[in-house]
Every structure is written in C-alpha cells, then in structure tokens.
Design an enzyme around this catalytic site. Structure first.
Site, short mmCIF file in Angstrom:
data_model
loop_
_atom_site.label_atom_id
_atom_site.label_comp_id
_atom_site.label_asym_id
_atom_site.label_seq_id
_atom_site.Cartn_x
_atom_site.Cartn_y
_atom_site.Cartn_z
N HIS A 220 0.72 -1.05 0.08
CA HIS A 220 -0.04 -0.06 0.00
C HIS A 220 0.79 1.29 0.00
O HIS A 220 0.45 2.20 -0.53
CB HIS A 220 -0.97 0.15 1.14
CG HIS A 220 -2.34 -0.96 1.09
ND1 HIS A 220 -3.22 -1.04 1.81
CD2 HIS A 220 -2.71 -1.59 -0.27
CE1 HIS A 220 -4.07 -1.76 1.13
NE2 HIS A 220 -3.79 -1.92 -0.17
N ARG B 168 -14.86 0.59 -1.45
CA ARG B 168 -14.71 -0.71 -0.80
C ARG B 168 -14.52 -0.28 0.77
O ARG B 168 -14.27 0.56 0.94
CB ARG B 168 -13.07 -1.08 -1.18
CG ARG B 168 -12.76 -2.33 -0.26
CD ARG B 168 -11.63 -2.67 -0.85
NE ARG B 168 -10.37 -1.92 -0.44
CZ ARG B 168 -9.11 -2.19 -0.52
NH1 ARG B 168 -8.83 -3.28 -1.60
NH2 ARG B 168 -8.09 -1.61 -0.20
N GLU C 243 -10.55 -11.72 -4.10
CA GLU C 243 -9.00 -11.72 -4.14
C GLU C 243 -8.36 -12.76 -3.04
O GLU C 243 -6.97 -12.63 -2.57
CB GLU C 243 -8.59 -10.19 -3.59
CG GLU C 243 -9.50 -10.04 -2.19
CD GLU C 243 -9.09 -8.47 -1.55
OE1 GLU C 243 -8.09 -7.71 -2.08
OE2 GLU C 243 -9.83 -8.04 -0.90
N ASN D 97 -3.66 -8.25 -6.55
CA ASN D 97 -2.74 -7.98 -5.93
C ASN D 97 -2.59 -9.18 -4.80
O ASN D 97 -1.65 -9.76 -4.56
CB ASN D 97 -2.59 -6.63 -5.02
CG ASN D 97 -2.50 -5.52 -6.23
OD1 ASN D 97 -2.30 -5.77 -7.15
ND2 ASN D 97 -2.88 -4.30 -5.57
N ASP D 98 -3.86 -9.33 -4.11
CA ASP D 98 -4.17 -10.31 -3.21
C ASP D 98 -4.15 -11.45 -3.66
O ASP D 98 -3.59 -12.52 -2.93
CB ASP D 98 -5.08 -9.81 -2.15
CG ASP D 98 -4.68 -8.81 -1.01
OD1 ASP D 98 -3.73 -9.19 -0.53
OD2 ASP D 98 -5.56 -7.75 -0.80
N CYS E 233 -8.98 -4.74 -10.53
CA CYS E 233 -8.68 -3.62 -9.82
C CYS E 233 -6.97 -3.74 -9.47
O CYS E 233 -6.65 -2.80 -8.98
CB CYS E 233 -9.33 -2.90 -9.07
SG CYS E 233 -9.69 -4.11 -7.55
C1 PEP Z 1 -5.87 -6.13 -4.72
O1 PEP Z 1 -5.82 -7.02 -3.65
O2 PEP Z 1 -5.64 -6.36 -5.94
C2 PEP Z 1 -6.45 -4.79 -4.51
C3 PEP Z 1 -6.58 -3.99 -5.32
O3 PEP Z 1 -6.66 -4.42 -3.16
P1 PEP Z 1 -5.47 -3.89 -2.36
O4 PEP Z 1 -4.17 -3.89 -3.13
O5 PEP Z 1 -5.77 -2.51 -1.57
O6 PEP Z 1 -5.17 -5.01 -1.20
MG MG Z 2 -6.61 -6.46 -1.69
#
Ligand code: PEP
Ligand code: MG
Length: 595
Positions: free
Chosen positions: A193, A336, A445, A468-469, A516
């Site tokens: 983040h 979110r 995710e 990402n997750d 996303c």
């Molecule tokens: C993700 O996990 O891809 C996502 C967009 O959420 P974050 O990166 O905020 O965990």
């Molecule tokens: Mg995430």
C-alpha cells in the site's frame, strides 16, 4: 559512486541529500548545517537535564513506595545518564559528524552497548537494559513533544530524499512532499500500500532495496529513479545531469490524455472501460483528467490514515463519499468498505477508530495480512461496519455509488454483510431517511472466493478481481516481503486459470466483472487480460494514459487467440517468452500454434 537496484514502484526521479529514517527503532538521522550545531547541542543538554529530573522524581517515588533497594535501579540509571560515554560522546559525534542530536545519541548508545557486550560480568550485562532505557528517555525528551516521524520530518533545512528501512502508508500519507522529493526503502514491493500511495501522490519511489538504510550515510547525495528502480549514491556530475534530463522527459510524458471523453475501443471495436483506483477524494479530478470513466476502487481505509480520529464517524464519512460521487458524476464510484489491516495502518489512528479491547497488544503486533481484515473485520465489529454502511447509503442518494466488500472468502460472509447492510438501511429509515438501492459487489482476492466464484456470483451484483492479493495468496508469496518478490508471478498458470474461472462465473450469471489489481497497469498483462475476455479495468490514475494507448493498439480477437495458447503453457518462463516474442515481433515468428 555506487549503484543499487531495487523495485521502481512510482515513476519519477528525485535527487538530493539523503535523510535516513530507521522506523523500527524510530530514529531519524539527517545532516545539519554548521549554524544548527549549537541549537542541537543545547537541545541535547536540555534533554539531559529533563531526563535527570524525571529519573530523580521516579527514584523518589519508588523509594517512598518500595524502599531503597528498588530505588537503586534509578540511581544506576542516573549514573548512566552522567557517564561521559553517553551524552558527552553524543555531543562529540554531533559536532564532528554534523548529524542531529537524536542520531548522535543512538550512535553513542551503540558504542556503549558494545562495551557492555564485551564484559563478562553478568551484573553489567543486565545493566544493558537500563542503558537502552536511559537512551530512550533522552531521545523522547529530545523530541520535545514532537512524537511522530511526520513531526520530525517537518524539521528539515533543505528538501531531501527519504531513505528508510520501512515506511507505513500512514507516514507516507502525512509527510510534506514539498520538502521530501522521493523515497527509497529496504522493504516493500510494487503492490504494497505504501507503493500504491506513492503512485497516487506522484512521489518517485524505489523499494525492496534490502539494506539501503544502512548503506547510505545521512547527507550523502542520492538519485532515485522510480521507473528503473535504480538508486545512485554520490553520483558523478555527468550521471546527475542525465538524471535531471530524464526527470524533465518523464514530466512531459505524464501530461493528461487529450481524448479522455471519447469511449475507448480496441482496434476491432471491443469496448473497454478504464476506471481509477484512488485513496483520497481529492484524486478524482486527476483521475478524470487521465481518462477515468469512474472510480473502480476507492480504498476507504485510507480515510483512517492521517485523518482526524473522528473519520470513523458517520457524518465525516458521508461528506467524503458525497464529495466522491459529486465530483465523479455521472460516472460511477465503487467504494470498498474498510480493508483494515492492522499492520499496514498507523496503529494510533486505527486504535482511535477501533474498539481497543478487540485487539489485545500481542495481537496487534502480529502480521495482519491474513488475519482480521476486510469483511472479517466488518463482521467482527458490526457497530463500526454499520456506521460506514449508513454513511454510504446516505451518500448514494441520486448517484451511482456501488459498495464493495474486501477479502471475502465465503458465501456466508456475503450473506452476513448483506444482513448488516439491510439493518443499516432500516436504521436510516427509522431516522426518516429512505435510501436508494445500491449495487453490492465483492472483491475476488482470496483463492477460496475464486474457486467458489459461481456460488458467490449468485450473492453479488458485481465482481472486482483484486489481483494483488489473489496472486499473493494463490502463490503463498507475501507481497510486502522483498526476499520473495521474484516469486510474485502474475503469469503463473494458477493465477491465469483462476482469472479465467472467475470471469466465466460472472459472465454465466450475467454480472459485471472488473480487474482492479496492479496487474492491469502493466501493458503486457493488460493485453493478456483483454485476451482472457476481461473488459473493465481499474488502476492507479498514473497508468491510465498508458492503458488507453495499449487498448487503442490492441485487437481483442488477436489477444483471445494468444490467451488461449498461453493457458496451455506450463511455466511462467514459457509464457513470458511466448508473450514477449508475440509483442516484440508483432506475429512474425510467433504464430499461435493450432491444437
Ligand atoms: C488487490 O488486492 O488487488 C487490491 C486491489 O486491493 P489492495 O491492493 O488494496 O489490497
Ligand atoms: Mg486486496
């Protein structure tokens, strides 16, 4: 001159003297100008006097309450405080090396601690704890009420490049970026983040440098290149000049897109929607200028970072959501709900927002990545969750505001969250507020959600794939751990299969699905995602211009053929080789084999 290579996570070039912050021990070191030496010396002396007064007071109290034996601990601490190896030595370091007093104390402490290590006497060994205690007190008094890293970093003589072992999103959110030109850290990865926030703030950043905070002396001249991931220490004049030229070119490249209002299509007429991931309501204008048709992901938990502690209150949240929808109108906004992760957020602020009893101290120290985060947190703390849901329902009136739950791993959670949403709606009705319908979506995710996408599709109005997750949990690779960053592979066959499965489940059920995660902001991966049938993407505003150009040069049909072949390949290497050959040679020797 020395060059280090890390992971460039936020493009741009920053040059200047290094300011080094060791977050784990909360010590900051920076060079001071000759005319500041006297000021730092008197601050050191004031801190010594205050520490001495405090220790005498503690000693007196303990003496009264528990007797002379226990009070002797503080006699020993007073002796340590007066030891010339500590404060006097710190003063010498301060004058000779021209560093801030706090860092000089830390240096003197390290020297003295190693002396304690060398002696055999067990009694003296045990005094080491007292030594740290005294030095900690000195540092606390040196801060003079300026407790946080942010406060200390306001105190700079010249704009610097921040070099740190790690930086939390809360620190990044609160720094004055007019005084700090960019940052480099030991820890981190592209999807951490802190990196995401750096991109959204437009701050050049390089992370995952392992030991950069140890290697760069404070005040050394450094250049960081957030695009190539390069950090140059003590650059030669020619290298510096070249960096400045590149910095100017990068600025030119980041100009807003001209055809932002024109609906986006691939070369064969497939409509593609690009939206923005943002963390602050102020980012909407930049996202629109960069061509975003909506906000595909508002990371609401960032409101708790660096904002006033009352950001957890309904009215404050309502105002932020209202600003978002009004500024983005008529485009949609997807908020979110809090994806709170105790480790990633600033502890004091989270504490203010949360019921402190919920996380006993030892719990808070543990990594929160797969702990009580996202929807799990919301369900465990229904009171906090419903405040957010009420604020969202109110803000949605007359606008397209969609609510999305993060970190979902079961159908049960979605149903429970929907029940709370219905309760929040009823609570508003009791106050005479009749809320409009809002679409409820879930982030896909967590692998369990991806595997059960066909079941979850019956419970949700839309899916957003958080790559990402999803990647980190599918491959069991911590996305913040630089030691395994080479194993974080978006092109892993397991990841691609899951994406295909999730998309199919959404299409069969007739619900929208978008991506996303950061995967969409890589040109090669974006083309592949289009080939996998995905049509909606949300990404950091800085990547939208690139994504727009990629879409306009891509044939969806061609990509579909390519993707079909990629899904037959067994290794990441094979997939990478195939895609690079396909894109570098535009089909010359990369005929898609027919099966
Ligand atoms: C993700 O996990 O891809 C996502 C967009 O959420 P974050 O990166 O905020 O965990
Ligand atoms: Mg995430």
């Amino acid at each position: 001159m020395e060059r280090l290579i890390g992971i460039g996570v936020s493009s741009g070039i920053a040059a200047g003297p290094a300011l080094v912050a060791i977050q784990r021990t909360q010590v900051i070191r920076f060079p001071i100008s000759p005319d500041r030496v006297a000021r730092e010396l008197s601050a050191l002396e004031r801190a010594r006097v205050r520490s001495s007064e405090q220790l005498q007071q503690i000693r007196r109290r303990i003496h009264e309450l528990k007797g002379a034996d226990l009070a002797a601990i503080f006699d020993a601490q007073l002796l340590i405080l007066d030891d010339p190896m500590l404060v006097s030595r710190a003063a010498t370091i301060l004058c000779e090396e021209r560093v801030n007093a706090e860092w000089a104390v830390q240096r003197a402490l390290d020297e003295l601690a190693s002396v304690f290590d060398d002696v055999e006497d067990p009694y003296l060994h045990e005094r080491k704890g007292d030594l740290h205690d005294v030095a900690g007190r000195l540092r606390m008094n040196l801060r003079d009420g300026k407790g946080t890293t942010r406060d200390l970093l306001q105190d700079l003589d010249t704009p610097c490049v921040l070099v740190a072992d790690e930086l939390t999103p809360s620190v990044v959110a609160q720094l004055d970026w007019t005084r700090i030109r960019g940052f480099a850290t030991d820890a981190g990865s592209r999807t951490y983040h802190t990196a995401i926030l750096a991109r959204s703030l437009g701050v050049p950043a390089v992370v995952g440098l392992h030991d950069v905070s140890q290697r760069i002396p404070p005040g050394a001249s450094v250049i960081i290149d957030g695009e190539t991931g390069e950090v140059v220490i003590d650059p030669l004049p020619g290298v510096r000049l070249e960096a400045e030229t590149r910095a100017r070119l990068l600025l030119l490249r980041s100009t807003p897109v001209r055809d932002a209002g024109v609906p986006l299509e691939t070369t064969d007429g497939t409509r593609i929607v690009l939206q923005a991931n943002i963390e602050r309501a102020d980012d909407v204008a930049g996202a629109v200028a960069a061509g975003a048709e909506g906000i595909g992901l508002f990371r609401s938990e960032f409101m708790l970072v660096g904002g006033p502690p009352d950001m957890a209150a309904e009215d404050e949240q309502y105002h932020v959501y209202r600003q978002l929808v009004e500024r983005m109108a008529p485009g949609p906004v997807t908020v979110r709900t809090f994806d709170i992760d105790e480790r990633q957020l600033a502890r004091p602020l989270v504490d203010a927002a949360l019921d402190a009893r919920w996380f006993p101290d030892h719990e808070r120290e543990r990594s929160g990545h797969a702990g009580l985060r996202g929807i799990r947190f919301g369900l465990a703390q229904p009171a906090i969750f419903k405040v957010q849901l009420r604020a969202l329902l109110r803000a949605a009136q007359g606008h397209t505001l969609r609510v999305m739950f993060p970190f979902v791993s079961s159908v049960h959670e979605v149903r429970a969250a929907r029940t709370l949403l219905a309760e929040a709606r009823a609570e508003l009705e009791a106050r005479g507020i009749i809320a409009d319908h809002v679409a409820v979506g879930i982030m896909i995710e967590v692998p369990s959600a991806a595997f059960t996408a066909s079941l979850l599709a019956k419970e949700a109005d839309f899916f957003t794939i958080g790559t990402n997750d999803l990647i980190q949990y599918t491959l069991a690779v911590d996305r913040t751990d630089d030691r395994v960053s080479n194993r974080y592979q978006p092109l892993h066959p397991a990841v691609l299969r899951l994406l295909r499965q999730v998309r199919r489940a959404a299409v069969r059920r007739g619900i929208p699905v978008s991506v996303c995660g950061e995967m969409a902001s890589d040109p090669l991966l974006l083309r592949l995602l289009i080939g996998c049938g995905l049509r909606e993407f949300s990404m950091t505003p800085g990547a939208l211009g690139m994504a727009r150009r990629v879409v306009q040069e891509t044939s969806a049909a061609e990509m579909a053929q390519l993707a079909a072949h990629v899904l037959t390949l067994g290794t990441v290497d094979e997939i990478e080789r195939f895609l690079h050959a396909a894109f570098d040679n535009r089909g010359a020797d990369t005929e898609v084999p027919t099966r």
